[in-house]
Design a protein around this motif. Sequence first.
Motif, PDB file in Angstrom:
ATOM      1  N   ILE A  62      -2.071   2.204  10.791  1.00  0.00           N
ATOM      2  CA  ILE A  62      -3.000   3.126  10.027  1.00  0.00           C
ATOM      3  C   ILE A  62      -2.471   4.026   9.401  1.00  0.00           C
ATOM      4  O   ILE A  62      -1.316   4.523   9.745  1.00  0.00           O
ATOM      5  N   PHE A  63      -3.263   4.448   8.217  1.00  0.00           N
ATOM      6  CA  PHE A  63      -2.604   5.455   7.325  1.00  0.00           C
ATOM      7  C   PHE A  63      -3.254   6.790   7.196  1.00  0.00           C
ATOM      8  O   PHE A  63      -4.456   6.534   6.902  1.00  0.00           O
ATOM      9  N   LEU A  64      -2.675   7.810   7.186  1.00  0.00           N
ATOM     10  CA  LEU A  64      -3.007   9.336   6.948  1.00  0.00           C
ATOM     11  C   LEU A  64      -2.543   9.905   5.694  1.00  0.00           C
ATOM     12  O   LEU A  64      -1.269   9.858   5.864  1.00  0.00           O
ATOM     13  N   LEU A  65      -3.390  10.487   5.021  1.00  0.00           N
ATOM     14  CA  LEU A  65      -2.817  11.581   3.932  1.00  0.00           C
ATOM     15  C   LEU A  65      -3.431  12.930   4.377  1.00  0.00           C
ATOM     16  O   LEU A  65      -4.465  12.941   4.355  1.00  0.00           O
ATOM     17  N   TYR A  66      -2.414  13.741   3.810  1.00  0.00           N
ATOM     18  CA  TYR A  66      -2.938  15.122   3.826  1.00  0.00           C
ATOM     19  C   TYR A  66      -1.780  16.055   3.048  1.00  0.00           C
ATOM     20  O   TYR A  66      -0.737  15.380   2.694  1.00  0.00           O
ATOM     21  N   SER A  67      -2.083  17.363   2.963  1.00  0.00           N
ATOM     22  CA  SER A  67      -1.140  17.914   1.873  1.00  0.00           C
ATOM     23  C   SER A  67      -0.218  18.678   2.729  1.00  0.00           C
ATOM     24  O   SER A  67      -0.386  18.926   4.059  1.00  0.00           O
TER      25      SER A  67
ATOM     26  N   LEU B 238       0.987  -1.276  -0.031  1.00  0.00           N
ATOM     27  CA  LEU B 238      -0.013  -0.164  -0.063  1.00  0.00           C
ATOM     28  C   LEU B 238       0.977   1.340   0.166  1.00  0.00           C
ATOM     29  O   LEU B 238       0.576   2.198  -0.917  1.00  0.00           O
ATOM     30  N   ILE B 239       1.846   1.196   1.021  1.00  0.00           N
ATOM     31  CA  ILE B 239       2.825   2.583   0.810  1.00  0.00           C
ATOM     32  C   ILE B 239       3.337   2.717  -0.395  1.00  0.00           C
ATOM     33  O   ILE B 239       3.453   3.812  -0.783  1.00  0.00           O
ATOM     34  N   ALA B 240       4.069   1.449  -1.000  1.00  0.00           N
ATOM     35  CA  ALA B 240       4.477   1.879  -2.444  1.00  0.00           C
ATOM     36  C   ALA B 240       3.572   2.454  -3.523  1.00  0.00           C
ATOM     37  O   ALA B 240       3.806   3.083  -4.065  1.00  0.00           O
ATOM     38  N   GLU B 241       2.226   1.839  -3.309  1.00  0.00           N
ATOM     39  CA  GLU B 241       1.222   2.472  -4.240  1.00  0.00           C
ATOM     40  C   GLU B 241       0.990   3.814  -4.028  1.00  0.00           C
ATOM     41  O   GLU B 241       0.786   4.588  -5.251  1.00  0.00           O
TER      42      GLU B 241
END
Lengths: 228, 228
Positions: free
Chosen positions: B223-228, B175-178
């Motif tokens: 757990i994964f979090l995304l933001y700018s 997932l991280i690589a994707e």
Amino acid sequence: MPSNLTPGGNPAEVLPLRNIQLLSTIRYFVVEELRTARRFLKACDKSIDIDSLHFEVLNEHTAPEQVTRMLAPALEGNNIGVISEAGCPAVADPGADLVAAAQAADVQVVPLVGPSSIIMSLMASGFNGQSFAFLGYLPIDARARAAAFRQLTRDIAVRHQTQIFIETPYRNNRLIAELATSLPPNLKLCVACDITGPDEHIITRPLAWWRSQRYDYAKRPAIFLLYS
Amino acid sequence: MPSNLTPGGNPAEVLPLRNIQLLSTIRYFVVEELRTARRFLKACDKSIDIDSLHFEVLNEHTAPEQVTRMLAPALEGNNIGVISEAGCPAVADPGADLVAAAQAADVQVVPLVGPSSIIMSLMASGFNGQSFAFLGYLPIDARARAAAFRQLTRDIAVRHQTQIFIETPYRNNRLIAELATSLPPNLKLCVACDITGPDEHIITRPLAWWRSQRYDYAKRPAIFLLYS
């Protein structure tokens, strides 16, 4: 940098012992309000010497350039405790800028267990907890507010996503009336009020019920959840 | 019906005393897994007489019509404790159906303070906590997964909404690589691993960093979090 040493009623009732033990090892604090933070520290540990501690205030009036400076004790190897007023630091509360600066400087950040009205109300609502959004405050401007209502209705229908939001407490009753009259009556509204407090009250009912019912949540701390 | 008596390491470390005291007053439990729930209750209170307690199992294999039946002790005036395995009951964990039945029957629901990886990772990420979405698992089917990536990128840009999601642990590295190869490199990814555990590790870095870095989160709870 441990965060979330926050109260919400009697500290020993709602916080793990670990948080309270950690307090006595921390000499640098970044707090949302000085007076209540001091009172909270005293309530956790009567033997604490408040005057030997260093406090910085971080709230909505703090300039961004001040935040980086507050990280200095951590760069010199000290723990910093972050305390916010009534929720989790950095979640619908100040602190996120400080945490972002810590992450950018490779300072370890340790979140501590504490009451979160968002998660606690979601647990008690019976709504979908596999997919949800916290929206903060809805816009006040009439046109933007109507657009927000349309969007959250769509996100419930299309994304099956529980919608969670807050309101300025004196406007709570008006918000419930607005939701009850302008959204589909089969949607359910959960109102979660005074969470962890003596008057805790969390009920989920269809909007049709809220439309016909008397209620009074004026000036009480509340959080609102909508789902189908 | 108190919920969230859940563990996550040593109970006394991460749970308020109030939860542990409540345990000894509850005789009816609805649990995700019998064996670990019994072990947890013993860890909280050595003097507890496990054989005098009533257990029902509620997990992803439970038929919906069974859930209403589990509410029966509450309708007769007893407290029911809800225990899930590794998170908050009814939030990305079983229990929401039981809570919905309780709400519909006007049974009081009392959420208890406990560790939530969603909120704790958000606190430690430095990302926007005023607006965020928890998406659960992303779809596995390639086309649906690509659409989910596009949607979360758009929700960060347009809604300024932190995106939080989970993955089957053996697929964490993939997932991280994707994410690192298919999303804008200026987005930031926070990976929060082993929260409240001895190997807790929470770091926020730009996707460009994750692209160039070695890491191994295989089979670790994350757990994964995304933001700018």
